[in-house]
Design an enzyme around this catalytic site. Structure first.
Site, PDB file in Angstrom:
ATOM      1  N   GLY A   9       0.860  -1.187   0.000  1.00 12.71           N
ATOM      2  CA  GLY A   9       0.000   0.000   0.000  1.00 12.71           C
ATOM      3  C   GLY A   9       0.892   1.231   0.000  1.00 12.71           C
ATOM      4  O   GLY A   9       0.595   2.236   0.649  1.00 12.71           O
ATOM      5  N   GLY A  12      -0.248   5.103  -1.043  1.00 13.41           N
ATOM      6  CA  GLY A  12      -1.285   5.836  -0.328  1.00 13.41           C
ATOM      7  C   GLY A  12      -0.729   7.003   0.459  1.00 13.41           C
ATOM      8  O   GLY A  12       0.456   7.336   0.388  1.00 13.41           O
ATOM      9  N   GLN A  13      -1.617   7.618   1.232  1.00 16.58           N
ATOM     10  CA  GLN A  13      -1.252   8.820   1.986  1.00 16.58           C
ATOM     11  C   GLN A  13      -0.122   8.526   2.976  1.00 16.58           C
ATOM     12  O   GLN A  13       0.815   9.306   3.114  1.00 16.58           O
ATOM     13  CB  GLN A  13      -2.487   9.341   2.732  1.00 16.58           C
ATOM     14  CG  GLN A  13      -2.322  10.740   3.293  1.00 16.58           C
ATOM     15  CD  GLN A  13      -3.339  11.053   4.386  1.00 16.58           C
ATOM     16  OE1 GLN A  13      -4.206  10.239   4.709  1.00 16.58           O
ATOM     17  NE2 GLN A  13      -3.236  12.236   4.957  1.00 16.58           N
ATOM     18  N   ILE A  36      -1.051  -1.881  -5.615  1.00 15.65           N
ATOM     19  CA  ILE A  36      -1.873  -2.402  -6.701  1.00 15.65           C
ATOM     20  C   ILE A  36      -1.814  -1.448  -7.905  1.00 15.65           C
ATOM     21  O   ILE A  36      -2.068  -1.835  -9.029  1.00 15.65           O
ATOM     22  CB  ILE A  36      -3.321  -2.593  -6.185  1.00 15.65           C
ATOM     23  CG1 ILE A  36      -4.142  -3.473  -7.099  1.00 15.65           C
ATOM     24  CG2 ILE A  36      -4.002  -1.260  -5.931  1.00 15.65           C
ATOM     25  CD1 ILE A  36      -5.453  -3.914  -6.455  1.00 15.65           C
ATOM     26  N   ARG A  37      -1.452  -0.183  -7.634  1.00 15.18           N
ATOM     27  CA  ARG A  37      -1.375   0.822  -8.696  1.00 15.18           C
ATOM     28  C   ARG A  37       0.074   1.222  -8.959  1.00 15.18           C
ATOM     29  O   ARG A  37       0.910   1.181  -8.059  1.00 15.18           O
ATOM     30  CB  ARG A  37      -2.138   2.091  -8.284  1.00 15.18           C
ATOM     31  CG  ARG A  37      -3.639   1.939  -8.245  1.00 15.18           C
ATOM     32  CD  ARG A  37      -4.278   3.134  -7.567  1.00 15.18           C
ATOM     33  NE  ARG A  37      -3.920   3.183  -6.149  1.00 15.18           N
ATOM     34  CZ  ARG A  37      -3.544   4.283  -5.515  1.00 15.18           C
ATOM     35  NH1 ARG A  37      -3.439   5.421  -6.135  1.00 15.18           N
ATOM     36  NH2 ARG A  37      -3.244   4.237  -4.215  1.00 15.18           N
ATOM     37  N   ASN A  53      -1.543  -7.172  -5.207  1.00 13.78           N
ATOM     38  CA  ASN A  53      -2.902  -7.078  -4.676  1.00 13.78           C
ATOM     39  C   ASN A  53      -2.919  -8.014  -3.472  1.00 13.78           C
ATOM     40  O   ASN A  53      -2.743  -9.227  -3.630  1.00 13.78           O
ATOM     41  CB  ASN A  53      -3.892  -7.531  -5.764  1.00 13.78           C
ATOM     42  CG  ASN A  53      -5.307  -7.603  -5.246  1.00 13.78           C
ATOM     43  OD1 ASN A  53      -5.564  -7.452  -4.045  1.00 13.78           O
ATOM     44  ND2 ASN A  53      -6.246  -7.831  -6.151  1.00 13.78           N
ATOM     45  N   TYR A 143     -15.528  -0.116   7.908  1.00 11.49           N
ATOM     46  CA  TYR A 143     -14.106   0.163   8.142  1.00 11.49           C
ATOM     47  C   TYR A 143     -13.768  -0.043   9.622  1.00 11.49           C
ATOM     48  O   TYR A 143     -12.809  -0.744   9.964  1.00 11.49           O
ATOM     49  CB  TYR A 143     -13.822   1.606   7.713  1.00 11.49           C
ATOM     50  CG  TYR A 143     -12.445   2.128   8.023  1.00 11.49           C
ATOM     51  CD1 TYR A 143     -11.324   1.632   7.391  1.00 11.49           C
ATOM     52  CD2 TYR A 143     -12.266   3.165   8.946  1.00 11.49           C
ATOM     53  CE1 TYR A 143     -10.062   2.131   7.664  1.00 11.49           C
ATOM     54  CE2 TYR A 143     -11.010   3.681   9.217  1.00 11.49           C
ATOM     55  CZ  TYR A 143      -9.910   3.155   8.577  1.00 11.49           C
ATOM     56  OH  TYR A 143      -8.665   3.658   8.851  1.00 11.49           O
ATOM     57  N   LYS A 147     -11.422  -2.802  11.432  1.00 11.26           N
ATOM     58  CA  LYS A 147     -10.269  -2.424  12.253  1.00 11.26           C
ATOM     59  C   LYS A 147     -10.335  -3.119  13.624  1.00 11.26           C
ATOM     60  O   LYS A 147      -9.327  -3.618  14.120  1.00 11.26           O
ATOM     61  CB  LYS A 147     -10.205  -0.894  12.419  1.00 11.26           C
ATOM     62  CG  LYS A 147      -9.762  -0.167  11.172  1.00 11.26           C
ATOM     63  CD  LYS A 147      -8.352  -0.580  10.760  1.00 11.26           C
ATOM     64  CE  LYS A 147      -7.892   0.015   9.454  1.00 11.26           C
ATOM     65  NZ  LYS A 147      -6.636  -0.559   8.959  1.00 11.26           N
TER      66      LYS A 147
END
Ligand code: SER
Length: 314
Positions: A9, A12-13, A36-37, A53, A143, A147
């Site tokens: 990941g 991401g941010q 994944i990107r 992924n 979400y 978690k």
């Protein structure tokens, strides 16, 4: 010991900044960015990158086999607001992604695993002010449910299999390098962009909605400090409360006005994210993190605001 670190990941941010920081510490080739990107920034040129992924366990297995990571940071997830648009996918990604990584970490003898939890793991019946480490937790977003369940799995893998899993319940994270990923706290980032662009912002959360937030520099430093702490100091294997600084849109706007005096804040009505925010803590007690691994916050609201505006401007 030389570490080999997977960051899953990485685009991401959080991943964007964590990869850069870890590469500074461990060297570029020791930190493998996975997403994944395709990365649209310097991560790819600055060190190894793999397409992953987390739900494709065979491919993930090949990555573990290839690198035999000593540490894994799993950041791939759907956040609160996006998760509500696709609850089944959010559950699948957030839960099975975690279980795949925990299983592979056991097989390939990964020394340490990091997985983020969130203030979203709390719910309507959790105490709202100075929310303690242990209390009623009844999240009502998929979400938050993922978690809370994930926290239980982390503790389970530690107790049952001795896997050294560590976790933090992040507050809303505020940063300028990469875009936020579809959360309820994202207003506190959009507000800075719009303040600079047009001196006005329409908040999807109401004036009095107080939430705990943290500047990314603190979050990254805290995460790495937790991962570097001696195992015997880690008394919580579910996830540590992490307080940051609590404020409302109104208070944040007042701080922004110290730099952009004519900044105007207005409010939307009936945004679905308001109900999510209402179910979350207003402030957090993170005394256990302070005690166990010496956690100390550096960025208060004033410093964070100044830094955000300065960096976004340039
Ligand atoms: N920032 C996240 C969200 O708003 C909370 O962990 O979804």
């Amino acid at each position: 010991m030389k570490e080999t670190i997977l960051v899953i990941g990485s685009n991401g941010q959080i991943g964007t900044e964590l990869v850069t920081e870890l590469r500074k510490i461990h060297g570029e080739n020791h930190v493998i960015a996975c997403d994944i990107r395709r990365p649209d920034y310097d991560i790819k040129n600055a060190g190894p990158f793999e397409f992953v992924n987390v739900l494709e366990k065979d491919i993930l297995n090949n990555i573990f086999k290839k690198y035999k990571p000593t540490q894994v940071y799993l950041l791939a997830a759907l956040l609160s607001a996006t998760g509500e648009q696709n609850p089944k996918l959010a559950w699948d990604l957030n839960m099975n992604g975690l279980l795949n990584v925990l299983d592979l970490a056991l097989i390939y003898k990964t020394h340490r695993v990091y997985w983020p939890s969130s203030i979203a793991a709390f719910g309507v019946n959790s105490p709202k002010v100075n929310t303690p480490q242990y209390c009623i937790m009844d999240p009502n977003t998929v979400y938050g449910i993922s978690k809370l369940a994930g926290e239980r799995w982390c503790e389970y893998y530690f107790q049952k299999y001795g896997l050294d899993v560590r976790s933090i319940r992040y507050p809303g994270l505020i940063s300028w390098k990469a875009a936020p990923g579809g959360g309820t706290t994202d207003y506190a980032i959009h507000i800075f962009h719009d303040a600079l662009k047009k001196a006005s912002y329409t908040s999807f959360l109401s004036a009095q909605t107080q939430l705990p937030m943290m500047y990314m520099d603190d979050a990254i430093r805290g995460t790495i400090e937790l991962m570097n702490a001696p195992a015997e100091n880690i008394s919580i294997r579910s996830s540590y409360n992490f307080a940051g600084v609590s404020f409302t849109p109104e208070v944040l706007a007042a701080e922004i006005r110290k730099h952009i005096p004519d900044f105007k804040l207005s409010y939307m009505k009936n945004d679905p994210r308001q109900a999510i925010a209402n179910s979350w803590p207003q402030s957090i007690d993170d005394s256990q993190a302070q005690k166990d691994w010496n956690w100390k916050l550096e960025f208060d609201l004033a410093r964070m605001t100044e830094d955000m505006l300065h960096n976004l401007k340039s």
